[in-house]
Scaffold this motif. Structure first.
Motif, PDB file in Angstrom:
ATOM      1  N   MET A   1       0.928  -1.151   0.042  1.00  0.00           N
ATOM      2  CA  MET A   1      -0.155   0.111   0.182  1.00  0.00           C
ATOM      3  C   MET A   1       0.871   1.370  -0.277  1.00  0.00           C
ATOM      4  SD  MET A   1      -3.167  -0.958  -0.105  1.00  0.00           S
ATOM      5  CE  MET A   1      -4.150  -2.424   0.383  1.00  0.00           C
ATOM      6  N   SER A   2       0.643   2.157  -0.800  1.00  0.00           N
ATOM      7  CA  SER A   2       1.351   3.324  -1.041  1.00  0.00           C
ATOM      8  C   SER A   2       1.090   4.354   0.410  1.00  0.00           C
ATOM      9  CB  SER A   2       0.819   4.272  -2.110  1.00  0.00           C
ATOM     10  OG  SER A   2       0.850   3.481  -3.116  1.00  0.00           O
ATOM     11  N   VAL A   3       2.008   5.145   0.480  1.00  0.00           N
ATOM     12  CA  VAL A   3       2.274   6.058   1.718  1.00  0.00           C
ATOM     13  C   VAL A   3       2.500   7.508   1.115  1.00  0.00           C
ATOM     14  CG1 VAL A   3       3.423   6.822   3.675  1.00  0.00           C
ATOM     15  CG2 VAL A   3       3.309   4.266   3.074  1.00  0.00           C
ATOM     16  N   ILE A   4       1.785   8.463   1.822  1.00  0.00           N
ATOM     17  CA  ILE A   4       1.927   9.898   1.493  1.00  0.00           C
ATOM     18  C   ILE A   4       2.643  10.478   2.820  1.00  0.00           C
ATOM     19  CG2 ILE A   4       0.720  11.946   0.936  1.00  0.00           C
ATOM     20  CD1 ILE A   4      -1.957  10.267   0.208  1.00  0.00           C
ATOM     21  N   THR A   5       3.638  11.387   2.427  1.00  0.00           N
ATOM     22  CA  THR A   5       4.209  12.216   3.205  1.00  0.00           C
ATOM     23  C   THR A   5       3.968  13.668   2.908  1.00  0.00           C
ATOM     24  OG1 THR A   5       6.672  12.283   2.284  1.00  0.00           O
ATOM     25  CG2 THR A   5       5.996  10.468   3.838  1.00  0.00           C
ATOM     26  N   VAL A   6       3.668  14.277   3.865  1.00  0.00           N
ATOM     27  CA  VAL A   6       3.449  15.700   3.822  1.00  0.00           C
ATOM     28  C   VAL A   6       4.320  16.709   4.814  1.00  0.00           C
ATOM     29  CG1 VAL A   6       1.696  17.791   3.782  1.00  0.00           C
ATOM     30  CG2 VAL A   6       0.919  15.369   3.342  1.00  0.00           C
ATOM     31  N   PHE A   7       5.228  17.407   4.158  1.00  0.00           N
ATOM     32  CA  PHE A   7       6.179  18.667   4.955  1.00  0.00           C
ATOM     33  C   PHE A   7       5.605  19.767   4.744  1.00  0.00           C
ATOM     34  CE2 PHE A   7       9.959  20.864   5.822  1.00  0.00           C
ATOM     35  CZ  PHE A   7      10.090  20.282   7.196  1.00  0.00           C
ATOM     36  N   ASN A   8       5.581  20.545   5.564  1.00  0.00           N
ATOM     37  CA  ASN A   8       4.947  22.160   5.101  1.00  0.00           C
ATOM     38  C   ASN A   8       5.537  23.038   6.079  1.00  0.00           C
ATOM     39  OD1 ASN A   8       2.836  20.715   7.577  1.00  0.00           O
ATOM     40  ND2 ASN A   8       3.077  22.966   7.894  1.00  0.00           N
ATOM     41  N   ALA A   9       5.394  24.365   5.686  1.00  0.00           N
ATOM     42  CA  ALA A   9       5.664  25.387   6.183  1.00  0.00           C
ATOM     43  C   ALA A   9       4.538  25.970   7.148  1.00  0.00           C
ATOM     44  CB  ALA A   9       5.897  26.655   5.262  1.00  0.00           C
ATOM     45  N   LEU A  10       4.725  26.536   8.147  1.00  0.00           N
ATOM     46  CA  LEU A  10       3.528  26.972   8.900  1.00  0.00           C
ATOM     47  C   LEU A  10       2.800  27.975   8.514  1.00  0.00           C
ATOM     48  CD1 LEU A  10       2.784  26.523  12.016  1.00  0.00           C
ATOM     49  CD2 LEU A  10       4.177  28.763  12.527  1.00  0.00           C
ATOM     50  N   TYR A  11       1.414  28.040   8.643  1.00  0.00           N
ATOM     51  CA  TYR A  11       0.482  28.639   8.035  1.00  0.00           C
ATOM     52  C   TYR A  11       0.353  28.454   6.519  1.00  0.00           C
ATOM     53  CZ  TYR A  11      -0.083  30.583  12.639  1.00  0.00           C
ATOM     54  OH  TYR A  11      -0.245  30.490  13.922  1.00  0.00           O
ATOM     55  N   CYS A  12       0.086  27.324   6.170  1.00  0.00           N
ATOM     56  CA  CYS A  12      -0.091  27.235   4.472  1.00  0.00           C
ATOM     57  C   CYS A  12      -1.364  26.267   4.257  1.00  0.00           C
ATOM     58  CB  CYS A  12       1.061  26.367   4.054  1.00  0.00           C
ATOM     59  SG  CYS A  12       2.531  27.460   4.024  1.00  0.00           S
ATOM     60  N   ASN A  13      -2.337  26.382   5.262  1.00  0.00           N
ATOM     61  CA  ASN A  13      -3.483  25.618   5.215  1.00  0.00           C
ATOM     62  C   ASN A  13      -3.269  24.229   5.256  1.00  0.00           C
ATOM     63  OD1 ASN A  13      -5.590  27.609   4.844  1.00  0.00           O
ATOM     64  ND2 ASN A  13      -4.935  27.902   2.561  1.00  0.00           N
ATOM     65  N   GLU A  14      -1.998  23.855   5.965  1.00  0.00           N
ATOM     66  CA  GLU A  14      -1.716  22.349   5.953  1.00  0.00           C
ATOM     67  C   GLU A  14      -2.912  21.589   6.679  1.00  0.00           C
ATOM     68  OE1 GLU A  14       0.139  25.005   9.377  1.00  0.00           O
ATOM     69  OE2 GLU A  14      -0.074  24.993   7.331  1.00  0.00           O
ATOM     70  N   ASP A  15      -3.383  22.096   7.666  1.00  0.00           N
ATOM     71  CA  ASP A  15      -4.419  21.119   8.656  1.00  0.00           C
ATOM     72  C   ASP A  15      -5.632  21.049   7.764  1.00  0.00           C
ATOM     73  OD1 ASP A  15      -2.627  21.253  10.825  1.00  0.00           O
ATOM     74  OD2 ASP A  15      -3.794  23.037  11.817  1.00  0.00           O
ATOM     75  N   LEU A  16      -6.054  21.890   6.950  1.00  0.00           N
ATOM     76  CA  LEU A  16      -7.372  21.820   6.036  1.00  0.00           C
ATOM     77  C   LEU A  16      -7.077  20.718   5.073  1.00  0.00           C
ATOM     78  CD1 LEU A  16      -8.625  25.436   5.876  1.00  0.00           C
ATOM     79  CD2 LEU A  16      -9.567  23.469   7.370  1.00  0.00           C
ATOM     80  N   ILE A  17      -6.035  20.830   4.306  1.00  0.00           N
ATOM     81  CA  ILE A  17      -5.473  20.003   3.338  1.00  0.00           C
ATOM     82  C   ILE A  17      -5.189  18.472   4.102  1.00  0.00           C
ATOM     83  CG2 ILE A  17      -3.649  19.574   1.862  1.00  0.00           C
ATOM     84  CD1 ILE A  17      -3.163  22.586   1.255  1.00  0.00           C
ATOM     85  N   VAL A  18      -4.583  18.486   5.116  1.00  0.00           N
ATOM     86  CA  VAL A  18      -4.279  16.930   5.478  1.00  0.00           C
ATOM     87  C   VAL A  18      -5.586  16.311   5.862  1.00  0.00           C
ATOM     88  CG1 VAL A  18      -3.208  15.814   7.410  1.00  0.00           C
ATOM     89  CG2 VAL A  18      -2.090  17.655   6.179  1.00  0.00           C
ATOM     90  N   GLN A  19      -6.502  17.148   6.554  1.00  0.00           N
ATOM     91  CA  GLN A  19      -7.877  16.685   7.086  1.00  0.00           C
ATOM     92  C   GLN A  19      -8.844  16.113   5.954  1.00  0.00           C
ATOM     93  OE1 GLN A  19      -9.708  19.874   9.329  1.00  0.00           O
ATOM     94  NE2 GLN A  19      -7.988  19.786  10.989  1.00  0.00           N
ATOM     95  N   GLN A  20      -8.787  16.743   4.766  1.00  0.00           N
ATOM     96  CA  GLN A  20      -9.661  16.414   3.650  1.00  0.00           C
ATOM     97  C   GLN A  20      -8.829  15.299   2.965  1.00  0.00           C
ATOM     98  OE1 GLN A  20     -11.234  19.884   1.594  1.00  0.00           O
ATOM     99  NE2 GLN A  20     -11.150  18.757  -0.367  1.00  0.00           N
ATOM    100  N   LEU A  21      -7.538  15.387   2.875  1.00  0.00           N
ATOM    101  CA  LEU A  21      -6.695  14.343   2.254  1.00  0.00           C
ATOM    102  C   LEU A  21      -6.955  13.048   2.961  1.00  0.00           C
ATOM    103  CD1 LEU A  21      -4.508  13.510   0.046  1.00  0.00           C
ATOM    104  CD2 LEU A  21      -2.859  13.873   1.590  1.00  0.00           C
ATOM    105  N   VAL A  22      -7.045  13.047   4.266  1.00  0.00           N
ATOM    106  CA  VAL A  22      -7.230  11.745   4.651  1.00  0.00           C
ATOM    107  C   VAL A  22      -8.773  11.299   4.694  1.00  0.00           C
ATOM    108  CG1 VAL A  22      -7.425  10.809   7.173  1.00  0.00           C
ATOM    109  CG2 VAL A  22      -5.638  12.301   6.821  1.00  0.00           C
ATOM    110  N   LYS A  23      -9.653  12.090   4.662  1.00  0.00           N
ATOM    111  CA  LYS A  23     -11.144  11.989   4.533  1.00  0.00           C
ATOM    112  C   LYS A  23     -11.251  11.361   3.223  1.00  0.00           C
ATOM    113  CE  LYS A  23     -15.826  13.894   4.853  1.00  0.00           C
ATOM    114  NZ  LYS A  23     -16.696  15.193   5.114  1.00  0.00           N
ATOM    115  N   LYS A  24     -10.703  11.750   2.215  1.00  0.00           N
ATOM    116  CA  LYS A  24     -10.949  11.266   0.808  1.00  0.00           C
ATOM    117  C   LYS A  24     -10.250   9.992   0.512  1.00  0.00           C
ATOM    118  CE  LYS A  24     -12.496  15.496  -1.582  1.00  0.00           C
ATOM    119  NZ  LYS A  24     -12.576  16.379  -2.870  1.00  0.00           N
TER     120      LYS A  24
END
Length: 408
Positions: free
Chosen positions: A1-24
């Motif tokens: 099974m594939s894996v996704i890693t997400v590294f981000n700068a602070l205040y780049c909508n990271e929480d919203l993107i990750v939450q939606q990514l996990v949900k979808k």
């Protein structure tokens, strides 16, 4: 099974993107908090101290404790153990612990222009009192992290990722869809080779932990169970060290062979030193006599006891909160906050610190008060260095015993 890693700068909508990514995707989220908790359980290092591995600031005691390096070893093992699950979204600093050799990992970076990040940080309900300072501190930590792990001082460099998404120019929905579309690439389908790479990563992590437990720090690479150890620091008796390392590593389950070699930095002046866990390493010397403190520090170092120095009570108390010493050698007579008051405050706020009073001006009354306040020992100057060393080792024994009871 594939894996996704997400590294981000602070205040780049990271929480919203990750939450939606996990949900979808239905993938399980693994964040730094989970990795730290697993690593803390594996190591016995507190989660608070483990988290400090992600920060740019390094403790004054780290040259003696190597706690940051040991923390990373256990963080690596925690991530390695999780990879068998597949279908993970690994976020934060932990994302860079997954080695590039594992091909079925989609590596994502979220970044935005500074003005956009500042505007987002200033928007309610942001808790930041000084968003610019918070952003710069966050970026500083990320630079230190990628420099340490990947030897790249640009944490947003495209070579580190499969996708770099400018979140100030891409909506949350567009960012998520871009990641999901990229996940369909044939290159991200797990193969026999990429699964073997996970097995090698897991074995590498286990070997690193085993060596760390024995007080050794060397480079470790693994290829199909064959372990190669690289010694970077100069050592006087190389063959003896190589033999010891081979004996330690050969006992790790899954190791098929062990070879050793010297690295490109081997002939530099930095000397290889095995960590001795029987001697105290987080020692703070507090005395206003600078020459005395510096000489004492040098003499202790000859006995493999590293120490930091403070020249007044106020500085010592500040270092308590920032660097958390375990043993304190404390003079009584100092300008400003004297040693008696320092002892009192230490025992009120951090009673686990063992305080050894070392003074040339005390008397029996002072001794009695210090012992009542919780001092471990009361010694007079001039002190025999062997007596002081033995007292420090006994204090360290107390500390280690408490740790074992706490972790039992």
């Amino acid at each position: 099974m594939s894996v996704i890693t997400v590294f981000n700068a602070l205040y780049c909508n990271e929480d919203l993107i990750v939450q939606q990514l996990v949900k979808k995707t239905g993938y399980r989220l693994v964040n730094d908090n989970e990795v730290v908790a697993r690593a803390s359980k594996l190591s016995g290092i507190s989660a608070e101290r483990m988290t400090r591995a992600f920060t740019a600031k390094t403790s004054l005691f780290n040259p003696f404790t190597h706690e940051k390096e040991r923390s990373i070893v256990y963080l690596r093992l925690a991530v390695a153990e999780l990879l068998d699950q597949g279908q993970l979204v690994i976020t934060g600093f932990s994302s860079h612990l997954v080695p590039a050799i594992i091909s079925h990992v989609l590596r994502v970076c979220l970044i935005a222009e500074m003005n956009s990040r500042i505007n987002l940080a200033q928007s309610p309900p942001s808790p930041e009192k000084d968003p610019i300072k918070a952003i710069h501190k966050s970026d500083e930590d990320r630079v230190a992290w990628t420099t340490l792990l990947l030897h790249n001082s640009d944490p947003w460099h495209p070579s580190l990722y499969d996708i770099v998404i400018p979140t100030d120019k891409t909506t949350v929905d567009e960012s998520v869809q871009l990641i999901i579309n990229s996940l369909q690439a044939e290159a991200l389908i797990p193969t026999e080779a990429s699964q073997a790479a996970i097995a090698d990563f897991q074995l590498q992590a286990k070997v690193l932990v085993t060596l760390s437990q024995e007080g050794h720090e060397v480079g470790v690479s693994v290829n199909n169970g064959a372990v190669a150890l690289t010694i970077e620091k100069n050592v006087l008796m190389l063959s003896r060290l190589e033999q010891e390392l081979q004996e330690i590593v050969s006992k790790v389950k899954g190791v098929k062979s062990v070879t050793t070699q010297v690295g490109k930095n081997f002939h530099q002046a930095d000397i290889y030193r095995k960590i001795d866990f029987q001697t105290p390493a987080r020692v703070l010397l507090v005395d206003d006599e600078r020459e005395f403190v510096q000489t004492l520090s040098e003499r202790l170092l000859l006995r493999d006891m590293g120490s930091a120095m403070a020249y007044d009570g106020e500085s010592a108390l500040q270092m308590l909160s920032e660097d958390e010493p375990e043993v304190m050698i404390l003079d009584l007579k100092m300008p400003g906050i004297d040693g008696m008051e320092v002892l009192r405050r230490v025992k009120e706020t951090q009673p686990e610190i063992e305080v050894i009073i070392l003074t040339g001006h005390g008397n029996e009354t002072d001794k009695e008060i210090c012992m009542q306040l919780g001092a471990f020992a009361y010694l007079q100057k001039p002190v025999d260095i062997d007596i002081l060393s033995e007292t420090m080792k006994k204090a360290n024994d107390n500390i280690q015993l408490r740790k074992k009871k706490k972790n039992a």
